[in-house]
Design a protein around this motif. Structure first.
Motif, mmCIF file in Angstrom:
data_model
loop_
_atom_site.group_PDB
_atom_site.id
_atom_site.type_symbol
_atom_site.label_atom_id
_atom_site.label_comp_id
_atom_site.label_asym_id
_atom_site.label_seq_id
_atom_site.Cartn_x
_atom_site.Cartn_y
_atom_site.Cartn_z
ATOM 1 N N CYS A 191 50.919 31.307 79.671
ATOM 2 C CA CYS A 191 50.689 30.097 80.456
ATOM 3 C C CYS A 191 50.219 28.989 79.520
ATOM 4 C CB CYS A 191 49.638 30.367 81.538
ATOM 5 S SG CYS A 191 48.004 30.804 80.882
ATOM 6 N N PRO A 192 50.206 27.736 79.983
ATOM 7 C CA PRO A 192 49.675 26.649 79.155
ATOM 8 C C PRO A 192 48.207 26.883 78.802
ATOM 9 C CG PRO A 192 50.949 25.778 80.989
ATOM 10 C CD PRO A 192 50.783 27.245 81.251
ATOM 11 N N VAL A 193 47.793 26.341 77.642
ATOM 12 C CA VAL A 193 46.432 26.533 77.153
ATOM 13 C C VAL A 193 45.854 25.205 76.678
ATOM 14 C CG1 VAL A 193 44.989 27.682 75.419
ATOM 15 C CG2 VAL A 193 46.891 28.918 76.471
ATOM 16 N N PHE A 194 44.575 25.006 76.960
ATOM 17 C CA PHE A 194 43.792 23.860 76.493
ATOM 18 C C PHE A 194 42.695 24.393 75.582
ATOM 19 C CE2 PHE A 194 40.101 21.124 76.646
ATOM 20 C CZ PHE A 194 40.576 19.831 76.712
ATOM 21 N N LEU A 195 42.577 23.842 74.364
ATOM 22 C CA LEU A 195 41.559 24.278 73.411
ATOM 23 C C LEU A 195 40.583 23.143 73.122
ATOM 24 C CD1 LEU A 195 43.684 26.110 70.658
ATOM 25 C CD2 LEU A 195 42.561 27.127 72.659
ATOM 26 N N ALA A 196 39.293 23.486 72.989
ATOM 27 C CA ALA A 196 38.259 22.549 72.543
ATOM 28 C C ALA A 196 37.394 23.266 71.513
ATOM 29 C CB ALA A 196 37.408 22.077 73.714
ATOM 30 N N TYR A 197 37.375 22.744 70.272
ATOM 31 C CA TYR A 197 36.684 23.409 69.161
ATOM 32 C C TYR A 197 35.835 22.414 68.377
ATOM 33 C CZ TYR A 197 38.943 27.934 69.639
ATOM 34 O OH TYR A 197 39.330 29.168 70.115
ATOM 35 N N ALA A 198 34.906 22.972 67.594
ATOM 36 C CA ALA A 198 34.046 22.188 66.710
ATOM 37 C C ALA A 198 34.479 22.406 65.265
ATOM 38 C CB ALA A 198 32.588 22.598 66.899
ATOM 39 N N LEU A 199 34.733 21.316 64.538
ATOM 40 C CA LEU A 199 35.274 21.401 63.192
ATOM 41 C C LEU A 199 34.371 22.186 62.248
ATOM 42 C CD1 LEU A 199 37.398 20.570 61.087
ATOM 43 C CD2 LEU A 199 36.114 18.432 60.772
ATOM 44 N N ASN A 211 45.001 28.708 63.690
ATOM 45 C CA ASN A 211 45.995 29.778 63.840
ATOM 46 C C ASN A 211 46.771 29.624 65.138
ATOM 47 O OD1 ASN A 211 45.137 30.991 61.455
ATOM 48 N ND2 ASN A 211 43.748 32.400 62.470
ATOM 49 N N PHE A 212 46.055 29.304 66.199
ATOM 50 C CA PHE A 212 46.671 29.152 67.524
ATOM 51 C C PHE A 212 47.627 27.953 67.513
ATOM 52 C CE2 PHE A 212 45.280 30.358 72.078
ATOM 53 C CZ PHE A 212 46.573 30.243 72.543
ATOM 54 N N ILE A 213 47.198 26.862 66.887
ATOM 55 C CA ILE A 213 48.035 25.659 66.830
ATOM 56 C C ILE A 213 49.342 25.943 66.097
ATOM 57 C CG2 ILE A 213 48.183 23.348 65.834
ATOM 58 C CD1 ILE A 213 45.125 23.135 66.391
ATOM 59 N N LYS A 214 49.269 26.657 64.989
ATOM 60 C CA LYS A 214 50.492 26.987 64.242
ATOM 61 C C LYS A 214 51.437 27.844 65.088
ATOM 62 C CE LYS A 214 48.282 26.835 59.695
ATOM 63 N NZ LYS A 214 47.823 27.641 58.536
ATOM 64 N N THR A 215 50.869 28.805 65.805
ATOM 65 C CA THR A 215 51.694 29.651 66.668
ATOM 66 C C THR A 215 52.346 28.829 67.771
ATOM 67 O OG1 THR A 215 50.473 31.669 66.212
ATOM 68 C CG2 THR A 215 51.600 31.555 68.328
ATOM 69 N N ALA A 216 51.583 27.905 68.360
ATOM 70 C CA ALA A 216 52.138 27.060 69.425
ATOM 71 C C ALA A 216 53.301 26.222 68.904
ATOM 72 C CB ALA A 216 51.043 26.171 69.987
ATOM 73 N N ARG A 217 53.147 25.723 67.685
ATOM 74 C CA ARG A 217 54.259 24.965 67.080
ATOM 75 C C ARG A 217 55.476 25.865 66.865
ATOM 76 N NH1 ARG A 217 53.308 23.984 61.037
ATOM 77 N NH2 ARG A 217 53.743 26.234 61.186
ATOM 78 N N ASP A 218 55.257 27.044 66.288
ATOM 79 C CA ASP A 218 56.369 27.916 65.921
ATOM 80 C C ASP A 218 57.076 28.504 67.138
ATOM 81 O OD1 ASP A 218 55.663 27.385 63.336
ATOM 82 O OD2 ASP A 218 54.675 29.318 62.991
ATOM 83 N N LEU A 219 56.318 28.747 68.217
ATOM 84 C CA LEU A 219 56.886 29.386 69.407
ATOM 85 C C LEU A 219 57.124 28.403 70.545
ATOM 86 C CD1 LEU A 219 54.853 32.740 69.525
ATOM 87 C CD2 LEU A 219 57.025 32.239 68.365
ATOM 88 N N ALA A 225 45.256 20.842 72.025
ATOM 89 C CA ALA A 225 44.161 21.272 71.162
ATOM 90 C C ALA A 225 43.329 20.071 70.738
ATOM 91 C CB ALA A 225 44.701 21.994 69.941
ATOM 92 N N HIS A 226 42.002 20.205 70.856
ATOM 93 C CA HIS A 226 41.067 19.141 70.518
ATOM 94 C C HIS A 226 39.993 19.718 69.600
ATOM 95 C CE1 HIS A 226 42.839 16.697 73.777
ATOM 96 N NE2 HIS A 226 42.942 17.869 74.389
ATOM 97 N N ILE A 227 39.806 19.080 68.448
ATOM 98 C CA ILE A 227 38.814 19.532 67.474
ATOM 99 C C ILE A 227 37.853 18.373 67.225
ATOM 100 C CG2 ILE A 227 38.437 20.384 65.133
ATOM 101 C CD1 ILE A 227 41.251 21.617 65.269
ATOM 102 N N PHE A 228 36.574 18.612 67.486
ATOM 103 C CA PHE A 228 35.571 17.551 67.462
ATOM 104 C C PHE A 228 34.734 17.646 66.189
ATOM 105 C CE2 PHE A 228 36.574 18.483 71.914
ATOM 106 C CZ PHE A 228 37.066 17.234 72.288
ATOM 107 N N GLY A 229 34.608 16.507 65.501
ATOM 108 C CA GLY A 229 34.095 16.496 64.145
ATOM 109 C C GLY A 229 32.634 16.848 63.991
ATOM 110 N N GLN A 230 31.772 16.468 64.945
ATOM 111 C CA GLN A 230 30.334 16.688 64.775
ATOM 112 C C GLN A 230 29.742 17.610 65.835
ATOM 113 O OE1 GLN A 230 28.844 15.666 62.029
ATOM 114 N NE2 GLN A 230 30.840 14.837 61.421
ATOM 115 N N ALA A 231 30.590 18.259 66.609
ATOM 116 C CA ALA A 231 30.089 19.167 67.644
ATOM 117 C C ALA A 231 29.502 20.419 67.016
ATOM 118 C CB ALA A 231 31.218 19.540 68.602
#
Length: 263
Positions: A191-199, A211-219, A225-231
Motif C-alpha cells: 500500500c502507499p507509505v508516508f515517512l517522517a524521519y530525523a536527519l 533504503n526505503f526511498i531507493k526501493t520506492a524509486r526502483d520498484l 518521504a520527509h526528512i527533517f534537519g533538526q528533529a
C-alpha cells in the motif's frame, strides 16, 4: 475510552504518570478504542518502545486523539513483546507483535471505512510489517515516523557492525522483516507509505529511510518521504520546535488524498 481484550491474560497496567504513561510489560493483547461520531476513516495505531515496552501515551493515545480531530476512528494496539515472559514459564516468540497486529486487523475488518496504519518508532516497523501481509491489500496506506524499518537487520545494519539487540527474539524479528529493501520482496509494503524521519537521529539512523526511498524509486512504489534537519528521535506530536512542525499537517493531507483512492 473502551478497552477490548484480544487475548487471554490480566488487563494491562500503565507505568508512570500522565502524560508519559507506558506499558513496560504487556500482559495481554488489547485494543484501546477512540471512536468519534460520523468518522470518515479509521486507523490502527502502534506506539514505539523498541519492542521492550510501549510508549503508549505519547506515541499511542496522543496520536489517536490527533486522528480523531482529523475525522478518523483510532484504535491503539497494546501488543505483546518478543522475548518478554509469556506468563506460562516461557517467553513470547519473535513474531508475537505481528500475530497481535494481524489479530487486531481482523477484529477491525468488519468496518467499511477507509483503513490506515499509523506507527511511530518500533511501532512504525510493526506497521510496515503488517503493510506487507496479504491482508494489507485492503489498506489505504501506512504512516511511519522515525522507525527502524530495515537497518537493524543483520545484513543492512547502520552503523555497520552495530551489535545485535537483546533479547534474541527482538533481533530475530528485525532479521525476519526488513521493510523497504528491494532485495527482500516479502518486506515491500502493498500500500502507499508516508515517512517522517530525523536527519541526525542517532537512535534510528536516516539509512532506514534512505533504503526505503531507493526501493520506492526502483520498484515504482507510492511513497512520500520527509526528512527533517533538526528533529530529534521521538518527536511525535510534542517536539515540534523545528521544521518537523510541518509533519502532522503533511501527514493529514496525505491521509486525505489517499482516503478516497482505490485500495
Amino acid at each position: 475510552m473502551t478497552v477490548i481484550a484480544l487475548s487471554h491474560g490480566e488487563p494491562n497496567v500503565f507505568t508512570g504518570e500522565a502524560p508519559n504513561r507506558s506499558l513496560d510489560h504487556v500482559t495481554r493483547c488489547e485494543l484501546h478504542v477512540f471512536e468519534i461520531d460520523n468518522p470518515k476513516g479509521m486507523a490502527l495505531v502502534f506506539a514505539g518502545g523498541g519492542y521492550l515496552k510501549l510508549v503508549f501515551e505519547k506515541e499511542g493515545i496522543e496520536v489517536a486523539g490527533w486522528l480523531n480531530t482529523l475525522g478518523y476512528n483510532a484504535y491503539v494496539l497494546a501488543h505483546r513483546l518478543p522475548g518478554q515472559p509469556d506468563g506460562n514459564g516461557g517467553v513470547h516468540p519473535a513474531d508475537i507483535a505481528l500475530r497481535d497486529g494481524l489479530t487486531a486487523m481482523t477484529a477491525l475488518s468488519e468496518w467499511s471505512l477507509p483503513f490506515f496504519l499509523v506507527g511511530l518508532s518500533s511501532g512504525g516497523h510493526l506497521a510496515g510489517t503488517l503493510a506487507c501481509q496479504p491482508t494489507a491489500l485492503n489498506l489505504k496506506g501506512t504512516v511511519i515516523a522515525y522507525a527502524p524499518v530495515n537497518a537493524n537487520h543483520k545484513d543492512y545494519k547502520a552503523p555497520a557492525g552495530k551489535p545485535d539487540f537483546p533479547p534474541p527474539e527482538k533481533q530475530a524479528f528485525y532479521n525476519a522483516w526488513p521493510i523497504g529493501i528491494a532485495a527482500e520482496p516479502h518486506g515491500v509494503p502493498k500500500c502507499p507509505v508516508f515517512l517522517a524521519y530525523a536527519l541526525h537521529d542517532t537512535s534510528v539512523p536516516v539509512e532506514h529511510a534512505l533504503n526505503f526511498i531507493k526501493t520506492a524509486r526502483d520498484l515504482n512504489l507510492d511513497l512520500d518521504a520527509h526528512i527533517f534537519g533538526q528533529a530529534r528521535h521521538g518527536f511525535a506530536l510534542r517536539e515540534l520546535d523545528g521544521s518537523q512542525s510541518a509533519w502532522p499537517d503533511l501527514a493529514a493531507a496525505w491521509l486525505e488524498r489517499h482516503r478516497g483512492q482505490a485500495a
